[in-house]
Structure formats: C-alpha cells, structure tokens
Design an enzyme around this catalytic site. Structure first.
Site, PDB file in Angstrom:
ATOM      1  N   ARG A  92       9.209   7.165   4.564  1.00 30.85           N
ATOM      2  CA  ARG A  92      10.286   6.600   3.747  1.00 30.85           C
ATOM      3  C   ARG A  92      10.667   7.568   2.638  1.00 30.85           C
ATOM      4  O   ARG A  92       9.877   8.351   2.162  1.00 30.85           O
ATOM      5  CB  ARG A  92       9.837   5.267   3.131  1.00 30.85           C
TER       6      ARG A  92
ATOM      7  N   LYS B 299      -4.213   4.564   3.622  1.00 35.75           N
ATOM      8  CA  LYS B 299      -3.102   4.458   4.558  1.00 35.75           C
ATOM      9  C   LYS B 299      -3.531   4.879   5.949  1.00 35.75           C
ATOM     10  O   LYS B 299      -3.997   5.994   6.174  1.00 35.75           O
ATOM     11  CB  LYS B 299      -1.930   5.318   4.089  1.00 35.75           C
TER      12      LYS B 299
ATOM     13  N   ARG C  26      -1.568  -0.753  -9.891  1.00 40.08           N
ATOM     14  CA  ARG C  26      -2.116  -0.258 -11.162  1.00 40.08           C
ATOM     15  C   ARG C  26      -3.586  -0.640 -11.269  1.00 40.08           C
ATOM     16  O   ARG C  26      -3.998  -1.740 -10.887  1.00 40.08           O
ATOM     17  CB  ARG C  26      -1.344  -0.883 -12.342  1.00 40.08           C
TER      18      ARG C  26
END
Length: 342
Positions: A137, A202, A340
């Site tokens: 992306r 990932k 975060r």
C-alpha cells in the site's frame, strides 16, 4: 513462464532464464556440484557460478562448499501453474480462466491490470518467484527472495460494483485466514485494513486495485504477498524499514508446499468473492472482528487530514475503522495505523 497445459522443453532449448533453472535444481535443499549442474543444464561451470551469484543478489541464501557444490539454505518448491490448478478446490475450478507462473516480473498486479477484464465471475491467476517492483500500500516496496514467499495476483470481474467494495480488503484478509487455518496455521490475526499478522509481526499483505466504469461491470485485481521462509538476513533487512516481519516457517509451517499454499489462497478468495458479490461484508464481519489485532489498543491513524490519536474500537458494518478520540469516535475508510506503546 509456465501455464497450465504447457509442455516441457529440453535443457538446451529451454527459454527459462538460467538463474531460474539453477534455482529449480537446488530447491531440494541438497548439495549439487557445479559440474553436475552444468552437465544437466547444458551450460558451462562458469555460467553456473554466475547464476549462483545472481541468486544471492536476489536475496536467496545460497551455500557454496568446496568439493560439495551449491545448496539453498532451505528446501523450497518452484511455483508450478499445473500443480496449483490441480490443487484448487473443485467448487472453484470452473471459475479460473487461467493460472500462470513466471520466474520474474515487475509486479503481478501490473501484469493483470494491463490485460482486458476476464468474463464476469471468472478469474485469472498470475504468480511469480520474484518481483522487481513489488508494491504494498501507498507505494511501499514488497521484499521477498526467490522461494521465500508467495507473490500472486488474481483478477475478478463483478457483474456490477458491490455495495461494500471499499471493504474488499477486509474480506480478502478473512479469506486468507481461512486458507491458513485449513493449512494448520493457528494464531494469525488481521490489522486494518490489509495486513496479515502472526505474533504481532507481518506475515503478509493485500493490495487491491480497481478498474471500473461509472456503470456496469467492475474488475478488481487482488495482490497477495505471503512470507513462506524469508531467512534471517531478509527478515532483518525488512525490520530495518521499520516493519517487523515473520514467515510461515516461523509460525510452524516449515515444510509446506508452496503450490498447495497458493492453491488454498486462491480457492478461499474465489469462494469469498462469490459470497461478497451476493451478500457484501455481512458473512465476513464477525470473523474479521474476532481476528482484529487492533481492537482496544492505542493507535495513531495517519490520514489525509493529519494524525489522529485514540483507541481502536473495531470496524463498522461497512468496514471503516472506528477510533475513539478525545473529540469523539472517528470513522476512517483509509489511512495508515500504528500501535502506540502503552
């Protein structure tokens, strides 16, 4: 390039690049002498040496030992269009117009986007061992070594634009998880809008590109990158880009057939596309919410109007991300999300 129904070529007339042929010969993970490789492939030992160097440059971990020869660090399986088609689920085979596998291309999505739309409810599938300009992306590079990942794209023509088309990446994510569960991979999750995760790292990603007119049929090209066995060096290189990555070998699927994994992904996606065309996001949303890796976590969302800070609150019935901010709950249909630290 291999296509379903293609015929084999003698070594001396094989149009496949020598690098690809050496890769295929070494995919068993065993040592092969340069002399043996040269003889079987009909080339000189110097050509084998150059091909081995080219494989290293592409990211393959290749060992060379005096008096033993060359070996890939891990056994792999070359992508084979005929094997992938044969392994497709019976209920989707009639919806696959073609399956092709090639050694290298710039981008599998770009190949299919350059073609005419397939007929409605039909798909074309294109895979490659190595992408020279693989894209994620927002134009990010997708890094994968030969044999270390599955890089595939499939095109699909809807009879008309589905009402929840913006949520298609979520649907494909659910389909990919279904395929992984079928293969025995547990614990995988999804990160909005298009990442496959395992253990917070990932594992793969989805890139969807649309070609549609104002009315009438719409064609989507769905790119899926799935890490199979990248090796420590490439995983470290990816981590240097700020992204923690993992692969199926690390998830406990070290000996998986790449062709079987590719077929499982295609089968699950085609089933999902047929259901999505009929019913939209509804049949997938609860599975997505169960696998949601962001829900309840503090996040930063970078969108067109800046960065929003808040707590991820899942997705709505149209697939938009909901984030609880000090100003209230905000809805995002696109953007980049980072978690975060607490």
């Amino acid at each position: 390039m291999t296509r379903t129904g293609g015929s084999a070529h003698p070594a001396a007339r094989d149009p496949t690049p020598l690098t690809a042929r050496v890769f295929a010969a070494l995919c068993d993970g065993r040592f092969h002498s340069g002399e043996q490789l040269a003889r079987s492939l009909g080339v000189s030992r110097s050509a084998i040496w150059k091909a081995a160097g080219a494989l290293r440059e592409l990211g393959a971990t290749l060992h060379a030992v005096r008096n033993r020869g060359y070996r890939l660090a891990g056994a792999s399986e070359p992508l084979d269009a005929a094997k992938i088609r044969a392994a497709l689920a019976r209920d989707v085979r009639d919806h696959v117009r073609s399956v092709e596998a090639t050694w290298s291309t710039a981008s599998t999505n770009s190949v299919l986007l350059a073609r005419a739309n397939p007929p409605a409810a039909m798909s074309e599938v294109f895979l490659t061992e190595y992408q020279t300009a693989g894209r994620g992306r927002r134009g990010r590079a997708w890094l994968a070594s030969p044999g270390g990942a599955i890089c595939l794209s499939l095109s699909w023509t809807f009879r008309e634009v589905p009402r929840d088309l913006g949520a298609l990446s979520l649907v494909i994510g659910v389909c990919a998880l279904r395929a992984l569960r079928e293969l025995g991979v547990a614990g995988a999750g999804l990160k909005w809008p298009n990442d496959l995760l395992h253990g917070e790292r990932k594992l793969g990603g989805v890139l969807i590109e649309l070609r549609a007119e104002s009315s009438g049929p719409a064609c989507v090209v769905i790119g899926i990158g799935l890490n199979m066995a990248l090796g420590a060096a490439l995983l470290e290189k990816i981590s240097e880009t700020g992204m923690a990555a993992t692969d199926l070998a690390s998830a406990g699927l070290a000996q998986a057939s790449r062709n079987s994994v590719a077929a499982a992904l295609v089968s699950a996606c085609l089933r999902g596309l047929r259901a999505f065309e009929r019913e939209g996001l509804t049949p997938f949303i609860e599975e997505w919410r169960t696998a949601d890796a962001l829900r309840g976590r503090p996040v930063d969302v970078t969108a067109g109007d800046g960065v929003a800070h808040g707590l991820a609150r899942g997705v709505d019935v149209h697939g938009a991300l909901l984030v609880e901010t000090p100003q209230g709950v905000r809805r995002f249909i696109s953007g980049d999300v980072t978690v975060r630290p607490l």
